[in-house]
Structures are given as structure tokens and as C-alpha cells.
Write a protein that holds these residues in place. Structure first.
Motif: not given
Length: 448
Positions: A153-166
Motif C-alpha cells: 500500500c501507499g502511505l496516507a500522509p495524514t495518518l502516517d505522520g509523524p513517524r519517520q519512514r526510511t
């Protein structure tokens, strides 16, 4: 903060009347209240069932902090990935009716998934988009149910943050980001169109070899549409929601917008609306004075979300408890059957162990031999991990959660089954500590 001890008349959850609550439950209630008291969550509703009997209901805090609207078992919540469990039950209904088989090739039902290609991986772990490999095997229905289809799946920016992705995570997720943006922009009109677009993309791994959490359940949702001749929401309403009396569960905010909890983010980041120094709850949806994005869900998602924010079901603790009680008690709740006993058992079983005689480690959640996947979520096997957070190492426990910190656990508990639920609307997603602690506390109370 609002603390309420509901009257007995108000404490019927899932159509059941609770047992008398003894003082031994008081420490448990206090621990449940802590995230609200600390200001990390706006409010919560939680419940405990033991042997299908309601033993505890807790309602604390607010659904809307600014407007001082209390959070209750009837508050509408965005359940995100917990939508998958409902869709899994619908798939079991299709299996039961002979309209689908676990070993069916996906291309038999959706020809656009025939002859799929797989993105090659470079030595450094990054995708090589210039090199596409023929898939070693076709995608099967069982691959979709176990997130081993090769579709992530893609990243959902609003839900995914503020975790840092590699950089590696971002590169692989980038395959799907154009689709996420197109949903956000309203260019994709329904689940059928979205699945057709997804079929044009390469896989990130060969089917049956790697656990890749993602869009597999959205494809299952569209298969339900094809087999039933109904839109997904209509099928779920007719075959699960209406029979069980789940009157408040849907993909759209049709009425009573004040019953929808505000979605908050607990953050100190200026990027997300705080001051950069102090943690506080910041409104995500709806913004002050605006409509919720669920007032018209762009593309209802069988997996919980296809856009950067919305897509999955709205439900209440009361409604979702009815669904879980039905599945965990052999397919029936309060005289209403939605699954045969055999189908309910299949939904509760370790589906990932049925992938083949030699299941690769990478096809298991988190590459851990102690974990499997059932139709209602992760299943802890013998020698299950005990990492803290989600996992306490007790075999037989099934669990699942959603991005806004709703979660449940079911423990067969040697014939005295325990079902616990905690529901709130807070980002980032809880790490599982709250629901795991609740289950541990219930076991301790029952031992007293």
C-alpha cells in the motif's frame, strides 16, 4: 474530562445487560482513564465481555473536546483497518455459498490480474522499476486474505505522520502514491475503478512469499461487489449490519454529524498544528467550523482507507461489539446467524498456516513464527512473541486495531473467553499497550 457511571438501563451493549460490576474492577477502570486524564486522548469507550456476557463498560472524556460532547458507546468512530474484519466475514459468506474458493485464482474473477509482473529488488533493497519479473505463481484468494498477494500500500500522509519512514519504505510505497493522490483529488469514482487501476501496477513480491500489509482487502471488497451484484456498502448492510442490528455502521456520515467523534492528533509538532514545544490534541477532522470528510466518503474502502485520510467504515462500540460477538461465538449473536459454525471457525483459524506445506517466514506477520493471521486479525501461536505493546505471548489471542487507536482482543482463555474493546479517535495509533494491558487486567480480575 467527563467521568460517568451509566445507569443500568443505559449500559446495555450489543443487546446484552451487564453483570453487576464488583470493586475488583475499579483499578482496571482507573488505568483505562489514564490516557484521557493525561490529555493524550480526547475520550474513550471500552467494554469487556466474559463468556459472551458484558462485565464492564467504561465511557470517559469527550467526542468533541471543544464542544464538550461526551464520548459514549454510541459515538461514531472511524474504525479504519477494523473494516477488514467485516469484509473477511462477507468473504466467508461467499465461500459458504459456493461463489468463491480459497484456492481460486484472482484472475478467474478479475482478468486484469492475469500475468502480473513483480518489481525486481536491487542489492541495496531498493526497487528496480526498470526490471519487472514474471510472477512465479498466480494470486489466490487465500493470498488476499493473508496479505501475501504481493500487493502492499501507499502511505496516507495524514495518518502516517509523524513517524519517520526510511528511504526504502518510501520507495516501495511510492508505487501506489499516484493512486492515493488520485483518490484525494476525486479522479477515482468507485472501488471498481480503483481496483482496475491497481491491477495495472506491478507487485512488490511474489504471491504467497511475503506478508505485505496493504490493499488486498480492497480487492476482496470489489469481488464481493461482482459476486453479489451490489455495491460493497449495500451488501454489508443487507448481510451483516441489518441482521445484527448495527444501525450506525456505514461508510458515509448520512445523518447526525454531531455523533461523529472529532479525530485528534496528540502532537507538539508545528507541522501538525501545535506550537513546537508542548504536546496537545489538535483537531484533524472535522476542522473547526467545517464538515467532516466522511460527509461524502470519496471511495469506500474495504481495507480501511485509500486516500490520505478517509475510506473505511464508521461504527460505534455498541455496533462493532455485536459483530465481534457473532464471529467469536460460532457465527451467531442474540439469535441472529451471519455465518455457519464452520465458516466462523475458518474465519477464526490461522489462515497463514494454510498457505502451503512450506510457508516462508517472510509470509508471516513481522517475519515471526509466533504469529499468524486470521480473518479477524493477528493470531498468537505457541511460542508467540512477548514484545510489549500488542503482544503478550499468550497463544490463541486474536487482535486487530485501526489507525485512530480503536482496537480489540479476543482470548479463548481456556473455555472462559474474553473479548475486550477500546475505542477512541486519536493519532498516532496507540502501540497496543492500552488494549493489551486491559486484557491482562481482566485475566487478573477473573483469577481473584
Amino acid at each position: 474530562m467527563v467521568l460517568r457511571r451509566p445507569s443500568r438501563a443505559d449500559r446495555s451493549v450489543a443487546g446484552l445487560i451487564p453483570a453487576q460490576v464488583s470493586e475488583s474492577w475499579t483499578p482496571l477502570r482507573r488505568r483505562l482513564q489514564k490516557p484521557v486524564q493525561k490529555g493524550q486522548w480526547p475520550g474513550l469507550s471500552a467494554c469487556v465481555f466474559v463468556s459472551q456476557r458484558l462485565r464492564l463498560l467504561e465511557e470517559v472524556g469527550y467526542a468533541d473536546v471543544e464542544a464538550k460532547i461526551p464520548m459514549t458507546r454510541k459515538t461514531l468512530m472511524r474504525i479504519y483497518s477494523m473494516t477488514k474484519c467485516v469484509v473477511a466475514a462477507a468473504v466467508m459468506q461467499l465461500l459458504e455459498a459456493g461463489q468463491l474458493k480459497l484456492d481460486d485464482e484472482l484472475a478467474e474473477h478479475l482478468p486484469s490480474f492475469r500475468n502480473v509482473k513483480v518489481v525486481a529488488e536491487r542489492d541495496d533493497g531498493m526497487p528496480d522499476f526498470d526490471r519487472l519479473l514474471p510472477s512465479r505463481r498466480p494470486i489466490l484468494i487465500r493470498h488476499l486474505l493473508t496479505h501475501t498477494s504481493g500487493i502492499s500500500c501507499g502511505l496516507a500522509p495524514t495518518l502516517d505522520g509523524p513517524r519517520q519512514r526510511t528511504a526504502r519504505e518510501r520507495a516501495w510505497a511510492g508505487i501506489y502514491m499516484p493512486l492515493v493522490r488520485r483518490v484525494d483529488q476525486g479522479e477515482i469514482k468507485d472501488l471498481a475503478q480503483w481496483v482496475h487501476e491497481l491491477a495495472q501496477l506491478p507487485l512488490v513480491s511474489h504471491p504467497g512469499t511475503h506478508y505485505g500489509y496493504g490493499y488486498s482487502y480492497d480487492i476482496l471488497g470489489h469481488i464481493i461487489e461482482l459476486k453479489s451484484g451490489q455495491k460493497l456498502e449495500s451488501y454489508l448492510e443487507a448481510h451483516i449490519f441489518k441482521p445484527l442490528g448495527m444501525r450506525d455502521t456505514s461508510f458515509q456520515l448520512a445523518s447526525s454529524p454531531r455523533r461523529l467523534s472529532v479525530l485528534y492528533r496528540y502532537t507538539k509538532s508545528k507541522q501538525w498544528g501545535s506550537d513546537g514545544r508542548h504536546f496537545r490534541l489538535v483537531r484533524v477532522d472535522p476542522k473547526k467550523g467545517a464538515r467532516s470528510r466522511w460527509a461524502k466518503c470519496l471511495v469506500p474502502s474495504a481495507g480501511g482507507g485509500l486516500s490520505s485520510l478517509e475510506g473505511g467504515l464508521l461504527s460505534t462500540m455498541d455496533d462493532y461489539a455485536k459483530f465481534l460477538l457473532a464471529v467469536t461465538s460460532g457465527g451467531e449473536h442474540c439469535g441472529v446467524r451471519i455465518l455457519s459454525v464452520q465458516s466462523a471457525e475458518l474465519m477464526m483459524s490461522d489462515l497463514s498456516s494454510l498457505l502451503g506445506s512450506r510457508v516462508p517466514s517472510s509470509a508471516r506477520p513481522y517475519d515471526d513464527a509466533g504469529l499468524g493471521l486470521s480473518g479477524i486479525g493477528e493470531l498468537q501461536r505457541q511460542k508467540a512473541p512477548s514484545w510489549g505493546g500488542w503482544f503478550d505471548g499468550v497463544p490463541g489471542v486474536r487482535q486487530w486495531g485501526g489507525a485512530a487507536s480503536c482496537a480489540f482482543k479476543f482470548d479463548p482463555n481456556k473455555g472462559q473467553p474474553i473479548l475486550v474493546m477500546v475505542m477512541t479517535q486519536a493519532l498516532p495509533q496507540d502501540d497496543g499497550t492500552t488494549i493489551t494491558t486491559l486484557l491482562k487486567d481482566v485475566r487478573e480480575v477473573l483469577r481473584l
